[in-house]
Design an enzyme around this catalytic site. Structure first.
Site, mmCIF file in Angstrom:
data_model
loop_
_atom_site.group_PDB
_atom_site.id
_atom_site.type_symbol
_atom_site.label_atom_id
_atom_site.label_comp_id
_atom_site.label_asym_id
_atom_site.label_seq_id
_atom_site.Cartn_x
_atom_site.Cartn_y
_atom_site.Cartn_z
ATOM 1 N N CYS A 59 0.743 -0.931 -0.258
ATOM 2 C CA CYS A 59 -0.448 -0.392 0.067
ATOM 3 C C CYS A 59 0.660 1.309 0.119
ATOM 4 O O CYS A 59 0.330 2.318 0.175
ATOM 5 C CB CYS A 59 -1.240 -0.035 1.643
ATOM 6 S SG CYS A 59 -0.313 0.324 2.923
ATOM 7 N N CYS A 62 4.959 1.523 3.625
ATOM 8 C CA CYS A 62 6.169 2.026 3.873
ATOM 9 C C CYS A 62 7.070 2.936 3.739
ATOM 10 O O CYS A 62 7.489 3.498 4.703
ATOM 11 C CB CYS A 62 7.019 0.430 4.225
ATOM 12 S SG CYS A 62 5.875 -1.078 5.120
ATOM 13 N N CYS A 155 3.917 -6.608 5.211
ATOM 14 C CA CYS A 155 4.013 -8.060 3.212
ATOM 15 C C CYS A 155 5.287 -8.457 2.503
ATOM 16 O O CYS A 155 5.232 -9.196 2.816
ATOM 17 C CB CYS A 155 3.089 -6.673 2.613
ATOM 18 S SG CYS A 155 2.030 -6.041 3.527
ATOM 19 N N CYS A 192 3.369 -3.261 10.525
ATOM 20 C CA CYS A 192 2.265 -2.177 9.456
ATOM 21 C C CYS A 192 1.923 -1.569 9.495
ATOM 22 O O CYS A 192 1.491 -0.821 10.320
ATOM 23 C CB CYS A 192 1.077 -2.833 9.356
ATOM 24 S SG CYS A 192 0.414 -2.773 7.966
ATOM 25 N N HIS A 230 4.154 -7.033 25.586
ATOM 26 C CA HIS A 230 2.962 -7.360 26.568
ATOM 27 C C HIS A 230 3.776 -7.056 28.119
ATOM 28 O O HIS A 230 3.593 -5.995 27.971
ATOM 29 C CB HIS A 230 2.850 -8.481 26.447
ATOM 30 C CG HIS A 230 1.719 -8.824 27.679
ATOM 31 N ND1 HIS A 230 0.268 -8.439 27.719
ATOM 32 C CD2 HIS A 230 2.062 -9.563 29.028
ATOM 33 C CE1 HIS A 230 -0.229 -8.620 28.860
ATOM 34 N NE2 HIS A 230 0.443 -10.149 29.569
ATOM 35 N N CYS A 233 4.132 -3.450 28.048
ATOM 36 C CA CYS A 233 2.453 -1.953 28.057
ATOM 37 C C CYS A 233 2.093 -1.141 29.200
ATOM 38 O O CYS A 233 2.313 -1.942 29.860
ATOM 39 C CB CYS A 233 1.099 -3.156 27.580
ATOM 40 S SG CYS A 233 -0.238 -2.984 26.813
ATOM 41 N N CYS A 257 -6.867 -3.472 29.533
ATOM 42 C CA CYS A 257 -6.395 -4.656 29.356
ATOM 43 C C CYS A 257 -7.060 -4.810 27.985
ATOM 44 O O CYS A 257 -8.389 -5.009 27.904
ATOM 45 C CB CYS A 257 -5.751 -5.279 29.766
ATOM 46 S SG CYS A 257 -5.643 -6.736 28.519
ATOM 47 N N CYS A 263 -6.152 -8.398 21.367
ATOM 48 C CA CYS A 263 -5.022 -7.640 21.598
ATOM 49 C C CYS A 263 -3.969 -9.565 21.862
ATOM 50 O O CYS A 263 -4.243 -9.987 22.369
ATOM 51 C CB CYS A 263 -4.717 -6.900 22.511
ATOM 52 S SG CYS A 263 -2.654 -6.221 22.738
ATOM 53 N N CYS A 272 6.925 -1.504 19.880
ATOM 54 C CA CYS A 272 6.222 -0.370 19.944
ATOM 55 C C CYS A 272 5.553 0.341 20.987
ATOM 56 O O CYS A 272 5.606 1.676 21.267
ATOM 57 C CB CYS A 272 5.050 -1.081 19.392
ATOM 58 S SG CYS A 272 5.098 -1.660 17.698
ATOM 59 N N CYS A 284 -0.338 1.986 18.261
ATOM 60 C CA CYS A 284 -1.523 1.470 18.685
ATOM 61 C C CYS A 284 -2.726 1.769 20.139
ATOM 62 O O CYS A 284 -3.312 1.609 19.689
ATOM 63 C CB CYS A 284 -1.932 0.198 17.819
ATOM 64 S SG CYS A 284 -0.990 -0.367 16.392
ATOM 65 N N CYS A 291 -3.382 -4.065 19.630
ATOM 66 C CA CYS A 291 -1.876 -4.746 18.873
ATOM 67 C C CYS A 291 -2.771 -5.641 17.875
ATOM 68 O O CYS A 291 -3.228 -6.555 17.957
ATOM 69 C CB CYS A 291 -1.477 -5.753 20.134
ATOM 70 S SG CYS A 291 0.401 -6.040 18.924
ATOM 71 N N CYS A 294 1.473 -7.036 14.292
ATOM 72 C CA CYS A 294 2.174 -6.953 12.786
ATOM 73 C C CYS A 294 3.447 -6.724 12.691
ATOM 74 O O CYS A 294 3.462 -7.391 11.670
ATOM 75 C CB CYS A 294 1.624 -5.600 12.309
ATOM 76 S SG CYS A 294 1.967 -4.076 12.876
HETATM 77 FE FE1 SF4 Z 1 -0.788 -6.841 27.050
HETATM 78 FE FE2 SF4 Z 1 -2.330 -6.387 25.043
HETATM 79 FE FE3 SF4 Z 1 -3.536 -6.140 27.343
HETATM 80 FE FE4 SF4 Z 1 -1.634 -4.716 26.398
HETATM 81 S S1 SF4 Z 1 -3.623 -4.161 26.063
HETATM 82 S S2 SF4 Z 1 -1.564 -5.429 28.532
HETATM 83 S S3 SF4 Z 1 -0.592 -6.044 24.997
HETATM 84 S S4 SF4 Z 1 -2.682 -7.526 26.415
#
Ligand code: SF4
Length: 362
Positions: A59, A62, A155, A192, A230, A233, A257, A263, A272, A284, A291, A294
């Protein structure tokens, strides 16, 4: 014109240049000791090592991501410095002129950047023709002659992203190399789209050491794909407390969460949570989206539908868990106590990178 005169002419001071080099080496986890070596490699890069940038089934995200950084512009530094001889989206030339530029770069010791997936075999070639030629033919031709290949975005990387999930026979660059018996070193930079810092950091490493950085089993640099999302996060505290978002319209759940909304953070290796897109504007999960995984080869085929609750969660160290059971046990009022705590603690102790294979240096 000297190398730094060239940068000055573009409004980039030596100070800005050194700041970029220091930030990039830090992002790669290299000690400060390597900053002069990396700076010298980039100075050498000002002599414009050629790059052929091919686009297949994609697309153009990138490319957009890579050129969307602000001042001091890493994109300007690296794109200018690397002398991209051929890039269908950003090059000024077209038609015969661009074909000649491509043919001329093919004769040099170039680095090949590939964006987009590729039809796996002849019967699918009609889905991606560039300049009247199957993209697969062009990719194989360039891959055989390149000194190294950097596949950017989901991709082009092993997962082949969204085109790979459709009936177009699309695969990543790695699959094309394997079937064509090509052994050119391959570095995969999925996501992505790819983040500019990931692309620039990888290029700086390659220019400094003349080899790929340490990679994992999916050929991704460990510097950028070495940790589970995770684990870092910003919503992890809510996971630990058994607080899962179930209603998008409930303001009280806004920061909860996102596991029950699909997720894939517990299965996704990426930086990320630490390095965001668009000059660190956002990513994201911080923007309220689960999440989608990707950076993994399971994206998009196995991880979709992206925003729907997965019937079964795979939690490293715990294994398969039924989504409804997790919701009832962890998300329920009674479970915010001991049961949830035990499950969350067990998960947090084991949701580590221990199952993340490392590959030997290439
Ligand atoms: Fe884990 Fe997703 Fe919850 Fe964050 S949002 S704590 S990455 S499951």
């Amino acid at each position: 014109m000297g190398n730094f005169d060239l940068l000055k002419a573009k409004g980039v001071s030596r100070r800005d240049f050194m700041k970029l080099v220091a930030a990039t080496t830090a992002a790669l986890g290299l000690p400060e000791l390597f900053v002069p070596q990396a700076a010298s490699a980039l100075e050498q890069a000002l002599k414009k090592p050629p790059v052929i940038w091919l686009e297949g089934m994609d697309c153009t995200g990138c490319t957009e991501s890579a050129i969307a950084t602000l001042n001091p512009s890493p994109a300007e530094l690296v794109l200018d410095m690397l002398s991209i001889r051929y890039h269908e989206t950003i090059m000024a030339g077209s038609g015969q002129t661009s074909e000649e530029a491509y043919q001329s770069a093919l004769k040099e010791n170039f680095v090949l950047i590939v964006e987009g997936a590729c039809p796996a075999k002849e019967e699918y070639d009609r889905f991606c023709m560039v300049g009247g030629k199957p993209f697969r033919t062009t990719l194989i031709e360039a891959a055989r002659k390149a000194q190294a290949i950097i596949a950017i975005g989901s991709c082009a990387s092993e997962g082949a992203g969204i085109p790979g999930a459709c009936a177009s026979g699309a695969v990543g660059v790695g699959e094309i190399l394997r079937t064509a018996g090509i052994s050119t070193p391959l570095i995969n930079l999925p996501c992505c789209p790819v983040k500019p810092t990931t692309l620039i950091g990888t290029i700086v490493y390659y220019l400094t050491y003349h080899k790929a950085p340490p990679l994992d089993s999916q050929n991704r640099p460990l510097a950028f794909y070495g940790t589970l999302l995770h684990d870092n996060c910003p919503r992890r505290g809510h996971f630990e407390n058994g607080e899962f978002l179930t209603d998008w319209n409930d303001p009280l759940q806004k920061q909860y969460c996102l596991m029950l909304k699909g997720c894939k953070g517990p299965q996704t290796y990426t930086d990320c949570a630490q390095v965001w897109w668009n000059d660190n504007a956002n990513f994201c999960i911080n923007a309220g989206s689960p999440c989608s995984g990707c950076s993994e080869k399971s994206f998009y085929k196995e991880f979709s539908p992206l925003y729907a609750k997965q019937e079964m969660f795979k939690l490293p160290g715990i294994g398969q868990i039924n989504a409804d059971t997790v919701g009832a046990v962890i998300g329920g009022a009674a479970a915010v106590g001991l049961g949830a705590h035990l499950i969350a603690t067990a998960a947090s102790g084991r949701l580590s990178s221990k199952d993340h294979d490392r590959k030997e240096d290439m």
